[in-house]
Write a protein that holds these residues in place. Sequence first.
Motif, PDB file in Angstrom:
ATOM      1  N   UNK A 294      -4.429  20.050  19.422  1.00 33.18           N
ATOM      2  CA  UNK A 294      -3.213  20.819  19.115  1.00 33.18           C
ATOM      3  C   UNK A 294      -3.271  21.309  17.669  1.00 33.18           C
ATOM      4  N   UNK A 295      -3.062  22.617  17.486  1.00 36.04           N
ATOM      5  CA  UNK A 295      -3.071  23.181  16.143  1.00 36.04           C
ATOM      6  C   UNK A 295      -1.761  22.866  15.427  1.00 36.04           C
ATOM      7  N   UNK A 296      -1.733  23.144  14.114  1.00 33.57           N
ATOM      8  CA  UNK A 296      -0.504  22.909  13.345  1.00 33.57           C
ATOM      9  C   UNK A 296       0.605  23.825  13.848  1.00 33.57           C
ATOM     10  N   UNK A 297       0.255  25.056  14.194  1.00 32.60           N
ATOM     11  CA  UNK A 297       1.256  25.987  14.729  1.00 32.60           C
ATOM     12  C   UNK A 297       1.820  25.476  16.056  1.00 32.60           C
ATOM     13  N   UNK A 298       0.953  24.882  16.899  1.00 37.04           N
ATOM     14  CA  UNK A 298       1.407  24.304  18.172  1.00 37.04           C
ATOM     15  C   UNK A 298       2.436  23.209  17.930  1.00 37.04           C
ATOM     16  N   UNK A 299       2.130  22.349  16.965  1.00 39.40           N
ATOM     17  CA  UNK A 299       3.007  21.218  16.656  1.00 39.40           C
ATOM     18  C   UNK A 299       4.359  21.691  16.135  1.00 39.40           C
ATOM     19  N   UNK A 300       4.331  22.663  15.225  1.00 35.81           N
ATOM     20  CA  UNK A 300       5.577  23.189  14.658  1.00 35.81           C
ATOM     21  C   UNK A 300       6.379  23.911  15.734  1.00 35.81           C
ATOM     22  N   UNK A 301       5.713  24.682  16.567  1.00 32.98           N
ATOM     23  CA  UNK A 301       6.366  25.378  17.680  1.00 32.98           C
ATOM     24  C   UNK A 301       7.110  24.382  18.572  1.00 32.98           C
ATOM     25  N   UNK A 302       6.436  23.303  18.978  1.00 34.64           N
ATOM     26  CA  UNK A 302       7.048  22.306  19.860  1.00 34.64           C
ATOM     27  C   UNK A 302       8.234  21.624  19.188  1.00 34.64           C
ATOM     28  N   UNK A 303       8.081  21.299  17.900  1.00 39.57           N
ATOM     29  CA  UNK A 303       9.158  20.601  17.194  1.00 39.57           C
ATOM     30  C   UNK A 303      10.366  21.512  16.987  1.00 39.57           C
ATOM     31  N   UNK A 304      10.134  22.754  16.587  1.00 34.91           N
ATOM     32  CA  UNK A 304      11.245  23.687  16.411  1.00 34.91           C
ATOM     33  C   UNK A 304      11.986  23.924  17.718  1.00 34.91           C
ATOM     34  N   UNK A 305      11.231  24.107  18.779  1.00 31.18           N
ATOM     35  CA  UNK A 305      11.836  24.326  20.092  1.00 31.18           C
ATOM     36  C   UNK A 305      12.706  23.131  20.467  1.00 31.18           C
ATOM     37  N   UNK A 306      12.197  21.932  20.254  1.00 32.71           N
ATOM     38  CA  UNK A 306      12.950  20.714  20.572  1.00 32.71           C
ATOM     39  C   UNK A 306      14.218  20.620  19.725  1.00 32.71           C
TER      40      UNK A 306
END
Length: 213
Positions: free
Chosen positions: A1-13
């Motif tokens: 998982x890239x850093x962008x993937x992680x931030x995307x998932x966290x922001x969405x949550x």
Amino acid sequence: MTRADSVFSDLRHRIVEGQIPINSKLSEPELAKYYQISRTTLRDALSRVENCGLLQYKANIGYSVVTLSKEKLMGIFQVRESLESLACRLATAQLNLTDIKQLKMQLQKKHIENAQPIARAKHSVIDDYFYLHYQVVKASQNALLVKLLNEQQFYLIKLYMTTFRPGYTRSSTDYQEYLTILQAMENRDSELAELLMRRHISASCQYIQSAMP
């Protein structure tokens, strides 16, 4: 998982769970500092959250969490009612009896877990609401339907539910409706399965609307 993937998932949550309120403007400098990432990486993540329908972008203003309205909700559910009922009809012809029985078992397991306070605390009842929908859309084996009704578009519906129906009380009704849909699918009655899915989605829309101002 890239850093962008992680931030995307966290922001969405955080948006879906109400930690970032609806209508609120996002500060890119603050978010980049919070996540310790570059503005380029942040904008990648923000663009993906926007594609989920959770953010809106305006020139010279930036990103903000979407505004929720009855009109927008109706538009979403009108599309769902037509396309998911079609997916259900197609899935009836695609799924074998073993797959359908497995879906029944999974639904029964989730229903039992929802009755247990300890188990209930470990997962979201609203997420369970979408379980059958995910499976039916995928089982339709129609690539265009899967694309149009992908998992991401459900996050906007989840935002409506967590905002206006945080104490979700329709799970038992959902469970019975799901079982009826699966029984029609097991009987290879595609027309009935399609009709029941359409009715279920319409009732869900009315349930959320009834709590909106």
